[in-house]
Design a protein around this motif. Structure first.
Motif, PDB file in Angstrom:
ATOM      1  N   UNK A  80      52.843  52.204  51.036  1.00 47.70           N
ATOM      2  CA  UNK A  80      51.831  52.794  50.151  1.00 47.70           C
ATOM      3  C   UNK A  80      51.881  52.159  48.765  1.00 47.70           C
ATOM      4  N   UNK A  81      53.102  51.904  48.253  1.00 48.34           N
ATOM      5  CA  UNK A  81      53.226  51.286  46.935  1.00 48.34           C
ATOM      6  C   UNK A  81      52.670  49.868  46.958  1.00 48.34           C
ATOM      7  N   UNK A  82      52.967  49.127  48.019  1.00 48.99           N
ATOM      8  CA  UNK A  82      52.441  47.764  48.121  1.00 48.99           C
ATOM      9  C   UNK A  82      50.915  47.774  48.073  1.00 48.99           C
ATOM     10  N   UNK A  83      50.307  48.609  48.902  1.00 53.80           N
ATOM     11  CA  UNK A  83      48.847  48.658  48.965  1.00 53.80           C
ATOM     12  C   UNK A  83      48.252  49.034  47.611  1.00 53.80           C
ATOM     13  N   UNK A  84      48.828  50.057  46.977  1.00 58.03           N
ATOM     14  CA  UNK A  84      48.304  50.514  45.681  1.00 58.03           C
ATOM     15  C   UNK A  84      48.410  49.419  44.623  1.00 58.03           C
ATOM     16  N   UNK A  85      49.582  48.783  44.518  1.00 54.43           N
ATOM     17  CA  UNK A  85      49.772  47.764  43.485  1.00 54.43           C
ATOM     18  C   UNK A  85      48.988  46.489  43.793  1.00 54.43           C
ATOM     19  N   UNK A  86      48.947  46.102  45.054  1.00 52.28           N
ATOM     20  CA  UNK A  86      48.194  44.910  45.444  1.00 52.28           C
ATOM     21  C   UNK A  86      46.727  45.063  45.049  1.00 52.28           C
ATOM     22  N   UNK A  87      46.151  46.208  45.353  1.00 52.78           N
ATOM     23  CA  UNK A  87      44.750  46.445  45.023  1.00 52.78           C
ATOM     24  C   UNK A  87      44.542  46.631  43.521  1.00 52.78           C
ATOM     25  N   UNK A  88      45.491  47.268  42.850  1.00 49.66           N
ATOM     26  CA  UNK A  88      45.365  47.464  41.403  1.00 49.66           C
ATOM     27  C   UNK A  88      45.393  46.127  40.668  1.00 49.66           C
ATOM     28  N   UNK A  89      46.279  45.228  41.095  1.00 52.11           N
ATOM     29  CA  UNK A  89      46.353  43.902  40.484  1.00 52.11           C
ATOM     30  C   UNK A  89      45.067  43.128  40.770  1.00 52.11           C
ATOM     31  N   UNK A  90      44.584  43.243  41.984  1.00 52.63           N
ATOM     32  CA  UNK A  90      43.317  42.606  42.339  1.00 52.63           C
ATOM     33  C   UNK A  90      42.202  43.053  41.403  1.00 52.63           C
ATOM     34  N   UNK A  91      42.094  44.359  41.198  1.00 50.37           N
ATOM     35  CA  UNK A  91      41.028  44.892  40.342  1.00 50.37           C
ATOM     36  C   UNK A  91      41.154  44.385  38.913  1.00 50.37           C
ATOM     37  N   UNK A  92      42.370  44.339  38.397  1.00 53.43           N
ATOM     38  CA  UNK A  92      42.583  43.891  37.013  1.00 53.43           C
ATOM     39  C   UNK A  92      42.274  42.411  36.835  1.00 53.43           C
ATOM     40  N   UNK A  93      42.653  41.614  37.816  1.00 49.60           N
ATOM     41  CA  UNK A  93      42.517  40.166  37.662  1.00 49.60           C
ATOM     42  C   UNK A  93      41.181  39.629  38.154  1.00 49.60           C
ATOM     43  N   UNK A  94      40.651  40.204  39.228  1.00 54.75           N
ATOM     44  CA  UNK A  94      39.468  39.619  39.846  1.00 54.75           C
ATOM     45  C   UNK A  94      38.150  40.282  39.460  1.00 54.75           C
ATOM     46  N   UNK A  95      38.143  41.597  39.355  1.00 51.72           N
ATOM     47  CA  UNK A  95      36.873  42.293  39.175  1.00 51.72           C
ATOM     48  C   UNK A  95      36.128  41.917  37.893  1.00 51.72           C
ATOM     49  N   UNK A  96      36.788  41.764  36.741  1.00 49.30           N
ATOM     50  CA  UNK A  96      36.026  41.381  35.544  1.00 49.30           C
ATOM     51  C   UNK A  96      35.298  40.047  35.707  1.00 49.30           C
ATOM     52  N   UNK A  97      35.965  39.088  36.329  1.00 46.42           N
ATOM     53  CA  UNK A  97      35.321  37.791  36.543  1.00 46.42           C
ATOM     54  C   UNK A  97      34.186  37.910  37.552  1.00 46.42           C
ATOM     55  N   UNK A  98      34.385  38.751  38.550  1.00 42.65           N
ATOM     56  CA  UNK A  98      33.318  38.971  39.525  1.00 42.65           C
ATOM     57  C   UNK A  98      32.081  39.548  38.854  1.00 42.65           C
ATOM     58  N   UNK A  99      32.287  40.521  37.964  1.00 38.39           N
ATOM     59  CA  UNK A  99      31.145  41.133  37.266  1.00 38.39           C
ATOM     60  C   UNK A  99      30.357  40.080  36.497  1.00 38.39           C
ATOM     61  N   UNK A 100      31.073  39.149  35.902  1.00 38.07           N
ATOM     62  CA  UNK A 100      30.419  38.085  35.150  1.00 38.07           C
ATOM     63  C   UNK A 100      29.595  37.190  36.078  1.00 38.07           C
ATOM     64  N   UNK A 101      30.153  36.872  37.246  1.00 33.13           N
ATOM     65  CA  UNK A 101      29.458  36.014  38.204  1.00 33.13           C
ATOM     66  C   UNK A 101      28.185  36.664  38.747  1.00 33.13           C
ATOM     67  N   UNK A 102      28.210  37.998  38.870  1.00 32.31           N
ATOM     68  CA  UNK A 102      27.054  38.688  39.433  1.00 32.31           C
ATOM     69  C   UNK A 102      25.795  38.473  38.606  1.00 32.31           C
ATOM     70  N   UNK A 103      25.947  38.081  37.365  1.00 31.94           N
ATOM     71  CA  UNK A 103      24.781  37.860  36.513  1.00 31.94           C
ATOM     72  C   UNK A 103      23.929  36.695  37.019  1.00 31.94           C
ATOM     73  N   UNK A 104      24.514  35.843  37.830  1.00 30.62           N
ATOM     74  CA  UNK A 104      23.829  34.627  38.267  1.00 30.62           C
ATOM     75  C   UNK A 104      23.401  34.646  39.733  1.00 30.62           C
ATOM     76  N   UNK A 105      23.518  35.781  40.394  1.00 33.94           N
ATOM     77  CA  UNK A 105      23.141  35.874  41.801  1.00 33.94           C
ATOM     78  C   UNK A 105      21.632  35.750  41.969  1.00 33.94           C
TER      79      UNK A 105
END
Length: 199
Positions: A80-105
């Protein structure tokens, strides 16, 4: 951390491409069911609903894939800790950049899902219009069906699987080095670096 640290940033490129598409006219609901978690994932990220977006991943299935037979050697709390931290790190590192990319879809076309039992693959062609160039990319998703419906397991771009890369370059070396504790130590360090609470 060293080069072996867990790097969910590998998801950035793949998930930036996991963009929603409209169902083709006359498409049956059953045919597009495996696509639903993709559209919900992207909608959640795009509009800042990161918790909703993360719910579209099958964390347990991802953990089983990444750890292989070692997944069963972890305690329920470790899993459970692995899943929570893995996804939390993903959200912190990837999601902001993804939001920026969505502007160009500009457009996304999905192929018909290829369903085999509780697993499906969904191919797509994504067109992104950057200010200086146009990009067309091919992305393939693997989704799995469980008690909660279809969830995202893996994303592949240019033939490269996100999970295979993470498993072979990050998780396996750490497991060989020090088992579950080595993986969790690296992941906790990355989570701390990203300002994620230990909980």
């Amino acid at each position: 951390m060293n080069a072996r640290r867990l790097q969910p940033l590998a998801l950035v490129t793949a998930l930036v491409l996991a963009l929603p598409a409209l169902a083709a006219p006359g498409e049956k609901a059953a045919d597009k069911a495996p696509i639903k978690p993709l559209t919900t994932l992207i909608s959640g990220v795009r509009y800042g609903k990161d918790a909703l977006a993360l719910q579209q991943f099958d964390g347990e299935a991802q953990g089983r894939f990444l750890f292989g037979e070692d997944w069963a050697r972890g305690t329920s709390a470790q899993q459970k800790e692995f899943t929570r931290l893995f996804h939390a790190v993903l959200a912190k590192r990837a999601f902001p950049e993804m939001r920026e990319k969505f502007k160009h879809l500009q457009a996304v076309q999905y192929e018909d899902p290829k369903v085999e039992g509780e697993r499906a693959t969904v191919g797509s062609t994504i067109l992104i219009l950057h200010p200086m160039k146009k990009q067309e990319m091919k992305v393939k998703y693997t989704v799995v069906k469980g008690a909660g419906g279809w969830k995202v397991l893996d994303v592949s771009t240019l033939g490269d699987s996100m999970l295979v890369g993470l498993r072979d370059e990050q998780v396996r070396p750490l497991l060989q080095e020090g088992g579950w504790e080595a993986v969790m130590k690296a992941l906790r360090a990355e989570a701390t670096k990203q300002g994620i609470a230990a909980k």
